[in-house]
Design a protein around this motif. Structure first.
Motif, PDB file in Angstrom:
ATOM      1  N   THR A   1      -2.908   1.860 -14.022  1.00  0.00           N
ATOM      2  CA  THR A   1      -3.290   2.088 -15.424  1.00  0.00           C
ATOM      3  C   THR A   1      -3.745   3.528 -15.630  1.00  0.00           C
ATOM      4  OG1 THR A   1      -3.946  -0.236 -15.642  1.00  0.00           O
ATOM      5  CG2 THR A   1      -4.785   1.301 -17.284  1.00  0.00           C
ATOM      6  N   HIS A   2      -4.600   4.003 -14.664  1.00  0.00           N
ATOM      7  CA  HIS A   2      -5.059   5.395 -14.762  1.00  0.00           C
ATOM      8  C   HIS A   2      -3.891   6.363 -14.684  1.00  0.00           C
ATOM      9  CE1 HIS A   2      -9.248   4.082 -13.082  1.00  0.00           C
ATOM     10  NE2 HIS A   2      -9.008   3.615 -14.304  1.00  0.00           N
ATOM     11  N   ALA A   3      -2.958   6.085 -13.787  1.00  0.00           N
ATOM     12  CA  ALA A   3      -1.786   6.956 -13.660  1.00  0.00           C
ATOM     13  C   ALA A   3      -0.960   6.931 -14.933  1.00  0.00           C
ATOM     14  CB  ALA A   3      -0.938   6.501 -12.467  1.00  0.00           C
ATOM     15  N   GLY A   4      -0.866   5.729 -15.574  1.00  0.00           N
ATOM     16  CA  GLY A   4      -0.120   5.652 -16.828  1.00  0.00           C
ATOM     17  C   GLY A   4      -0.785   6.471 -17.925  1.00  0.00           C
ATOM     18  N   ILE A   5      -2.135   6.375 -17.961  1.00  0.00           N
ATOM     19  CA  ILE A   5      -2.864   7.167 -18.970  1.00  0.00           C
ATOM     20  C   ILE A   5      -2.671   8.657 -18.716  1.00  0.00           C
ATOM     21  CG2 ILE A   5      -5.166   7.764 -19.813  1.00  0.00           C
ATOM     22  CD1 ILE A   5      -5.970   4.849 -19.222  1.00  0.00           C
TER      23      ILE A   5
ATOM     24  N   GLU B   1      -6.569  -9.738  -3.349  1.00  0.00           N
ATOM     25  CA  GLU B   1      -6.644  -9.760  -4.807  1.00  0.00           C
ATOM     26  C   GLU B   1      -7.438  -8.560  -5.325  1.00  0.00           C
ATOM     27  OE1 GLU B   1      -8.299 -13.558  -5.767  1.00  0.00           O
ATOM     28  OE2 GLU B   1      -6.324 -14.477  -6.095  1.00  0.00           O
ATOM     29  N   VAL B   2      -8.549  -8.238  -4.613  1.00  0.00           N
ATOM     30  CA  VAL B   2      -9.357  -7.075  -5.018  1.00  0.00           C
ATOM     31  C   VAL B   2      -8.537  -5.789  -4.894  1.00  0.00           C
ATOM     32  CG1 VAL B   2     -11.361  -5.664  -4.422  1.00  0.00           C
ATOM     33  CG2 VAL B   2     -11.560  -8.154  -4.476  1.00  0.00           C
ATOM     34  N   LYS B   3      -7.832  -5.667  -3.762  1.00  0.00           N
ATOM     35  CA  LYS B   3      -6.994  -4.475  -3.572  1.00  0.00           C
ATOM     36  C   LYS B   3      -5.894  -4.415  -4.624  1.00  0.00           C
ATOM     37  CE  LYS B   3      -7.748  -3.810   1.370  1.00  0.00           C
ATOM     38  NZ  LYS B   3      -7.130  -3.738   2.713  1.00  0.00           N
ATOM     39  N   LEU B   4      -5.342  -5.578  -4.986  1.00  0.00           N
ATOM     40  CA  LEU B   4      -4.319  -5.606  -6.029  1.00  0.00           C
ATOM     41  C   LEU B   4      -4.896  -5.150  -7.357  1.00  0.00           C
ATOM     42  CD1 LEU B   4      -1.518  -6.370  -7.098  1.00  0.00           C
ATOM     43  CD2 LEU B   4      -2.351  -8.726  -7.359  1.00  0.00           C
ATOM     44  N   GLY B   5      -6.138  -5.628  -7.649  1.00  0.00           N
ATOM     45  CA  GLY B   5      -6.785  -5.189  -8.893  1.00  0.00           C
ATOM     46  C   GLY B   5      -7.036  -3.693  -8.896  1.00  0.00           C
ATOM     47  N   GLN B   6      -7.480  -3.169  -7.738  1.00  0.00           N
ATOM     48  CA  GLN B   6      -7.700  -1.722  -7.644  1.00  0.00           C
ATOM     49  C   GLN B   6      -6.389  -0.958  -7.849  1.00  0.00           C
ATOM     50  OE1 GLN B   6      -9.456  -1.322  -3.783  1.00  0.00           O
ATOM     51  NE2 GLN B   6     -11.515  -1.893  -4.460  1.00  0.00           N
ATOM     52  N   THR B   7      -5.334  -1.462  -7.236  1.00  0.00           N
ATOM     53  CA  THR B   7      -4.026  -0.811  -7.387  1.00  0.00           C
ATOM     54  C   THR B   7      -3.566  -0.866  -8.834  1.00  0.00           C
ATOM     55  OG1 THR B   7      -3.459  -1.472  -5.129  1.00  0.00           O
ATOM     56  CG2 THR B   7      -1.650  -0.801  -6.561  1.00  0.00           C
TER      57      THR B   7
END
Length: 206
Positions: free
Chosen positions: A150-154, A139-145
């Protein structure tokens, strides 16, 4: 035999019996194991061997025993039977002890089975906790991904907004280069014209 002597012997015998009954002999019980192939032949009383052939005379072959001796032997036999009763009680006690020991072994085996099952349960619980931790890590890795997405989208949005500006920049830059090239060509043309005019004037003077 005089009656006094008989009474004296009878009294002595009775006193001996009383003394023997008051202080019974201690018998050490150590029964010898019987082999499986041993044969027991019990004594058999055959009445025909002891019948009196003449009912009016002492013709029976039975051995003679005095009342005192008979009392002694009957008392001894009775005590032996008590000994057998004691042996039987101890044998029954030992049998119950072995049965209880067998129950104790079964309890120990049940305890071992329970401990084995308990270890299996604990092992499965450890596996469950490991799975939970693995799930949390996922779940943590999923959140990081997701954050990276999100960063890539920005960044993509920024790049998309920067694209027309870059296009305008390069268009302006190319226009400036073309303008400079045109100015250089014009200056060269003007310089060539001046040089030609000077050369013409010099020829006319000559």
């Amino acid at each position: 035999m005089p009656r006094t002597t008989q009474k004296t012997k009878l009294t002595e015998a009775q006193e001996k019996l009383k003394t023997a009954a008051a202080t019974p002999e201690t018998v050490k019980l150590d029964p010898t194991p019987i082999k499986a192939n041993s044969n027991h032949q019990a004594s058999v009383f055959n009445p025909s061997d002891y019948l009196a052939s003449n009912l009016f005379a002492d013709t029976s072959t039975l051995p003679r025993t005095t009342k005192v001796d008979a009392d002694k032997q009957i008392q001894s036999i009775s005590e032996k039977r008590e000994t057998l009763r004691l042996v039987g009680a101890n044998l029954q006690l030992n049998t119950d002890v072995y049965k209880t020991g067998s129950l104790s072994e079964k309890m120990s085996q049940s305890n071992i089975t329970w401990q084995t099952d308990r270890i299996g349960t604990d092992t499965k619980l450890v596996g469950l906790e490991t799975a939970k931790v693995t799930h949390q890590i996922a779940e943590v890795k999923l959140g990081q991904t997701q954050e990276k997405l999100t960063h890539a989208g920005i960044e993509l949005t920024g790049l998309q907004g920067e694209t027309p500006l870059r296009q305008a920049f390069w268009v302006a830059k190319l226009s400036l280069i073309e303008s400079r090239i045109s100015q250089v060509e014009l200056a060269k043309f003007q310089l060539d014209a001046k040089i030609g005019a000077i050369e013409s004037e010099a020829e006319s003077i000559n």
